[in-house]
Design a protein around this motif. Structure first.
Motif, PDB file in Angstrom:
ATOM      1  N   UNK A  30      56.767  30.670  46.852  1.00  0.00           N
ATOM      2  CA  UNK A  30      55.541  30.055  46.357  1.00  0.00           C
ATOM      3  C   UNK A  30      55.025  30.796  45.128  1.00  0.00           C
ATOM      4  N   UNK A  31      54.190  30.094  44.379  1.00  0.00           N
ATOM      5  CA  UNK A  31      53.435  30.753  43.315  1.00  0.00           C
ATOM      6  C   UNK A  31      52.319  31.569  43.984  1.00  0.00           C
ATOM      7  N   UNK A  36      40.982  38.938  40.542  1.00  0.00           N
ATOM      8  CA  UNK A  36      40.484  40.237  40.093  1.00  0.00           C
ATOM      9  C   UNK A  36      39.919  41.068  41.235  1.00  0.00           C
ATOM     10  N   UNK A  37      39.472  40.402  42.315  1.00  0.00           N
ATOM     11  CA  UNK A  37      38.944  41.135  43.458  1.00  0.00           C
ATOM     12  C   UNK A  37      40.044  41.544  44.438  1.00  0.00           C
ATOM     13  N   UNK A  72      43.481  37.700  37.895  1.00  0.00           N
ATOM     14  CA  UNK A  72      44.149  38.839  37.269  1.00  0.00           C
ATOM     15  C   UNK A  72      45.515  38.399  36.736  1.00  0.00           C
ATOM     16  N   UNK A  73      46.351  37.834  37.623  1.00  0.00           N
ATOM     17  CA  UNK A  73      47.688  37.413  37.193  1.00  0.00           C
ATOM     18  C   UNK A  73      48.238  36.335  38.124  1.00  0.00           C
ATOM     19  N   UNK A  83      50.011  37.550  33.103  1.00  0.00           N
ATOM     20  CA  UNK A  83      48.726  38.249  33.244  1.00  0.00           C
ATOM     21  C   UNK A  83      47.647  37.426  32.555  1.00  0.00           C
ATOM     22  N   UNK A  84      46.608  37.090  33.277  1.00  0.00           N
ATOM     23  CA  UNK A  84      45.500  36.305  32.734  1.00  0.00           C
ATOM     24  C   UNK A  84      44.368  37.219  32.280  1.00  0.00           C
ATOM     25  N   UNK A  85      43.971  38.185  33.128  1.00  0.00           N
ATOM     26  CA  UNK A  85      42.926  39.159  32.799  1.00  0.00           C
ATOM     27  C   UNK A  85      43.334  40.532  33.327  1.00  0.00           C
ATOM     28  N   UNK A  86      43.121  41.551  32.510  1.00  0.00           N
ATOM     29  CA  UNK A  86      43.378  42.902  32.986  1.00  0.00           C
ATOM     30  C   UNK A  86      42.232  43.318  33.905  1.00  0.00           C
ATOM     31  N   UNK A  87      42.532  43.954  35.032  1.00  0.00           N
ATOM     32  CA  UNK A  87      41.456  44.405  35.929  1.00  0.00           C
ATOM     33  C   UNK A  87      40.618  45.478  35.261  1.00  0.00           C
TER      34      UNK A  87
END
Length: 286
Positions: A30-31, A36-37, A72-73, A83-87
Motif C-alpha cells: 500500500x501507499x 508531521x505528527x 511529512x512524506x 517528501x512533502x514537508x520537512x518535520x
C-alpha cells in the motif's frame, strides 16, 4: 491405484489455486502517508493536487482529502518516497549560560552589584523598585568611594541574570557566589540587603480654630468657624543594611551590617556609603 494418484493430483492443484489469491493478498503493498505528527495512513493515493492529496484507506471505497500542510512524506507502494514537508526540528534545550564563559583574566578587578533583597513590613512599598534603587545606589557608591576596581553597570548585570532565569528569590536562597561571578564576567559580586521597618506615624506642630458670630438680623445669628495651623504627619522608619562580597573563587572578601542614621526610608544610604568606604578598595580601608 492409478485413479487414486490422479485424484490426489487434482486435490493438490485445487489447493494451490485456492491458496494463491490469499498469498497474493498478503503480499499486496500500500501507499503510506506519514504525517508531521508521526501518524501513518495506509491505502492508496488516488490523486495529488497543489494543496491536498486524495486518498483511500486499504479495503475501503470512501475517498479522503488530506491537506499537504499535515504531511511529512508519502511512501508509495512502488518503493518511491516523496517528501512533502520537512518535520520541524525541536528547539534546543536552553544552555546553562547565555553568556560565553569568562576567563580569570577577563574578570580581574571587576565587580558587580546584585539586586538588593528588601525586607519590610510596609505593604505600601514597591519592593521590586526598591531592589533596583538600592542596587544602583550601591553601585554608584562603589564608583565614588573606591579605586582600583571597575564596577559593572547594573543594567548589564540584570540583563545577564534575566537571560539565565535568575531572579531575586534565587539570589537570596540558592545562589552560588562563584558561579554568579563567572556568569557575570566579574571577579567580585556584592550581595546586599536592606531592612526597612515602618514604626508608625507621628504628628508634630499645632492647630487652632476660632469662631466669629455675625448678626444678620434680629432673629438670626450666624456662626463661622476658622481653622488653621502647621501640624505635620510623618512616618518613622528603622533601617539597616548589610553587604557581603565574594570572589570568583567563592571566598568571602567582606561582610558587614549597620543600623541606619535617621528615621526615613532612605536613611540606609549613609550607612551603605560608610561600609563601601571600608571595603578592600574603599577610601577608608585599613
Amino acid at each position: 491405484m492409478k485413479l487414486s494418484s490422479n485424484l490426489l493430483m487434482v486435490v493438490l492443484i485445487m489447493g494451490v489455486i485456492a491458496f494463491q489469491p490469499k498469498a497474493i493478498a498478503q503480499e499486496e503493498k500500500h501507499d503510506v502517508i506519514v504525517k508531521l505528527d508521526g501518524k501513518k495512513m495506509e491505502g492508496k493515493v488516488t490523486s495529488m493536487g497543489s494543496s491536498s492529496i486524495k486518498f483511500k484507506y486499504a479495503g475501503e471505497d470512501l475517498e479522503y482529502e488530506v491537506s499537504k500542510d499535515e504531511i511529512n512524506k508519502i511512501e508509495f507502494a512502488s518503493g518511491r518516497t516523496e517528501v512533502v514537508n520537512e518535520p520541524k526540528v525541536p528547539s534546543a534545550a536552553p544552555v546553562a549560560s547565555q553568556r560565553p564563559a569568562s576567563t580569570a583574566e577577563d574578570r580581574r578587578n571587576k565587580l558587580a552589584v546584585l539586586p538588593f533583597q528588601i525586607i519590610t513590613n510596609d505593604q505600601g512599598m514597591m519592593v521590586d523598585a526598591l531592589q533596583t534603587k538600592a542596587q544602583n545606589e550601591c553601585a554608584n557608591s562603589f564608583r565614588k568611594n573606591t579605586s582600583l576596581i571597575s564596577v559593572q553597570d547594573p543594567m548589564i548585570t540584570n540583563s545577564i541574570l534575566e537571560k539565565n532565569g535568575i531572579d531575586g528569590h534565587h539570589l537570596a536562597t540558592a545562589a552560588n557566589p562563584q558561579e554568579i561571578a563567572v556568569l557575570l564576567g566579574v571577579e567580585y559580586v556584592v550581595f546586599g540587603s536592606t531592612d526597612i521597618e515602618n514604626k508608625g506615624a507621628i504628628t508634630t506642630g499645632s492647630a487652632y480654630s476660632t469662631e466669629k458670630e455675625k448678626e444678620k438680623n434680629r432673629r438670626e445669628t450666624k456662626t463661622t468657624t476658622y481653622s488653621g495651623g502647621s501640624a505635620t504627619t510623618t512616618i518613622n522608619y528603622d533601617c539597616s543594611v548589610s553587604l557581603k562580597i565574594f570572589s570568583d573563587q567563592g571566598s568571602s572578601v567582606y561582610s558587614d551590617s549597620r543600623e541606619a542614621f535617621g528615621n526615613d526610608s532612605n536613611s540606609y544610604v549613609n550607612s551603605l556609603n560608610y561600609m563601601v568606604k571600608r571595603t578592600p578598595w574603599g577610601k577608608k580601608h585599613k
